[in-house]
Design an enzyme around this catalytic site. Sequence first.
Site, mmCIF file in Angstrom:
data_model
loop_
_atom_site.group_PDB
_atom_site.id
_atom_site.type_symbol
_atom_site.label_atom_id
_atom_site.label_comp_id
_atom_site.label_asym_id
_atom_site.label_seq_id
_atom_site.Cartn_x
_atom_site.Cartn_y
_atom_site.Cartn_z
ATOM 1 N N LYS A 53 0.872 -1.188 0.000
ATOM 2 C CA LYS A 53 0.000 0.000 0.000
ATOM 3 C C LYS A 53 0.897 1.221 0.000
ATOM 4 C CE LYS A 53 -4.521 0.816 0.295
ATOM 5 N NZ LYS A 53 -5.623 -0.071 -0.118
HETATM 6 P P1 NAD Z 1 -12.942 7.734 -2.758
HETATM 7 O O1 NAD Z 1 -11.928 8.763 -2.509
HETATM 8 O O2 NAD Z 1 -13.404 7.497 -4.164
HETATM 9 O O3 NAD Z 1 -14.244 7.999 -1.859
HETATM 10 C C1 NAD Z 1 -14.200 8.195 -0.480
HETATM 11 C C2 NAD Z 1 -15.544 8.752 -0.065
HETATM 12 O O4 NAD Z 1 -15.637 8.828 1.362
HETATM 13 C C3 NAD Z 1 -15.819 10.182 -0.565
HETATM 14 O O5 NAD Z 1 -17.159 10.260 -0.993
HETATM 15 C C4 NAD Z 1 -15.601 11.035 0.688
HETATM 16 O O6 NAD Z 1 -16.356 12.234 0.636
HETATM 17 C C5 NAD Z 1 -16.150 10.082 1.729
HETATM 18 N N1 NAD Z 1 -15.775 10.403 3.103
HETATM 19 C C6 NAD Z 1 -14.580 10.761 3.600
HETATM 20 N N2 NAD Z 1 -14.666 10.954 4.929
HETATM 21 C C7 NAD Z 1 -15.948 10.697 5.279
HETATM 22 C C8 NAD Z 1 -16.674 10.717 6.484
HETATM 23 N N3 NAD Z 1 -16.105 11.027 7.638
HETATM 24 N N4 NAD Z 1 -18.000 10.394 6.460
HETATM 25 C C9 NAD Z 1 -18.605 10.061 5.311
HETATM 26 N N5 NAD Z 1 -17.960 10.021 4.133
HETATM 27 C C10 NAD Z 1 -16.648 10.338 4.108
HETATM 28 O O7 NAD Z 1 -12.349 6.361 -2.140
HETATM 29 P P2 NAD Z 1 -12.745 4.870 -2.496
HETATM 30 O O8 NAD Z 1 -11.799 4.362 -3.512
HETATM 31 O O9 NAD Z 1 -14.204 4.768 -2.720
HETATM 32 O O10 NAD Z 1 -12.354 4.158 -1.118
HETATM 33 C C11 NAD Z 1 -13.236 4.149 -0.008
HETATM 34 C C12 NAD Z 1 -12.838 3.005 0.900
HETATM 35 O O11 NAD Z 1 -12.889 1.772 0.151
HETATM 36 C C13 NAD Z 1 -11.417 3.083 1.449
HETATM 37 O O12 NAD Z 1 -11.377 2.503 2.738
HETATM 38 C C14 NAD Z 1 -10.625 2.213 0.490
HETATM 39 O O13 NAD Z 1 -9.433 1.731 1.054
HETATM 40 C C15 NAD Z 1 -11.633 1.122 0.246
HETATM 41 N N6 NAD Z 1 -11.397 0.348 -0.965
HETATM 42 C C16 NAD Z 1 -11.396 0.944 -2.191
HETATM 43 C C17 NAD Z 1 -11.124 0.167 -3.309
HETATM 44 C C18 NAD Z 1 -11.149 0.738 -4.698
HETATM 45 O O14 NAD Z 1 -11.032 -0.041 -5.655
HETATM 46 N N7 NAD Z 1 -11.328 2.024 -4.875
HETATM 47 C C19 NAD Z 1 -10.850 -1.204 -3.185
HETATM 48 C C20 NAD Z 1 -10.886 -1.785 -1.916
HETATM 49 C C21 NAD Z 1 -11.156 -0.995 -0.818
#
Ligand code: NAD
Length: 454
Positions: free
Chosen positions: A117
Amino acid sequence: MTPDTISEPKVAEELNLFVIAQRQCDNAARYLPSLDPGLFEFLKRPDKLIIVEFPIATTARGVRNFVGYRVVHSRIRGPGKGGIRYHPDLTADEVRALASWMTWKTALVGVPFGGAKGGVVCDPKRLSAEDLRHITRRFIVELGDNIGPHTDIPAPDVNTNAETMAIIYDTYEMMHAGQNNLGVVTGKPVHIGGSLGRREATARGGLFVTRRALSRGVLPGVTEIEGLSIVIQGFGNAGSVAATLYHEAGARVVGVSDSRGGIHNADGIDPAAAIDHKEKTGSVQGLAGCRDVTNDEILTLPCDVLIPAALENQLRGDNACRVQARMIVELANGPTTPDAEAIFFERDIPVLPDILANAGGVTVSYFEWVQNNKNEQWEEEEVNRRLERIMNEATDGVIDKQVELNGSLDTLNAERVKLGRDGEPLGPVSLRTAAFVVAVERVARVALDRGIWP
Ligand code: NAD
């Protein structure tokens, strides 16, 4: 036990993610009494932490200095694999934890990668698109040959996306011309070697896991997604796609939120309207026909399934008693703390753990990497069909392991006593512990078969 009868913990709980990740591993290792403690210690700890510091001439605020991290937790089962996030609160321990979860996740779904990561400490909201492009290029140059198509392969995470991955590919390609470098990064735009279905893969994988878990009786009396009410925290890549896919599957999305706050409508929110509203205004808040709610309230709204899809440590000892959902599906990494987990376990609220529920992302990243190495482009239907098979098998593996462990507690406890292992007698396991046991067993087996070097 009802929420009212469970008292909230008096002592502030440990929120360091790496401590939490290690604790989850330790807990699983107790159910593997014959695992060599020295080998387990090696499996648990990250192989490598790289810290880089560099300046960027920003468009609005002069020269600013940035810190970037890349952690390779394990390459026992294949190259390092894991996303890159941009966030102002990022720490080395957070990256260590996220890298270790990638190791267990790739093992659980059986894709031939290890765990890694990375990220840069920065606030994308205060930087221009050009600043972010420069940060990405400079970060990748600083990492140099620590990343590569067969050594360590980044992907998108919080605040990075397909466009960021295109810049990573382009930068690496500049430094290594004359070879096929597409596999250095996944989650690329489809026209630059990305896989069809990758953007939706994390949420789609979560949907498949939910469907399979329900069909296996994880939530007594509920066998299908259709008709369930869903609340989603976080409306980015994982959360907004989840809203669309669960809606399409016949569920009612009654609450969604982003960093500014959330919205609630017990009759259901149209995900397409919420996505459109967020694109126009920057937030889901204020969508017509919905009531605005706070970021705290969103987690405790009445619903069948709560999907944390934002950041870590959102469900804690101080709010878990107030959660009204009947089941939790962790699309985010590390959203549930150990204290919250214990409360959910007592309250019979199943938690489909992150290393299973959000593993669709890395699974389709693996498909992308295979396509890149073979210069192929698979049809989206094929991607989704393969994804479904892998997620179903992984879900079955976790549920079967939970049943197996809970049915052999006496034998395991007797073995622990015989081997002189310390600690309380073993009790029934959660789905998370079962998932960790499957993953640790798989990585340990490969480590042993490869042999401890030299
Ligand atoms: P992203 O940046 O696209 O979206 C994150 C979202 O969370 C945004 O809408 C942001 O406004 C919101 N957010 C931030 N703080 C917040 C809070 N306190 N309350 C409510 N909403 C809040 O990120 P993503 O890629 O969607 O990732 C989100 C989670 O999923 C992370 O934990 C990431 O590690 C995990 N994840 C993502 C992927 C991927 O393929 N993108 C894969 C596995 C896991």
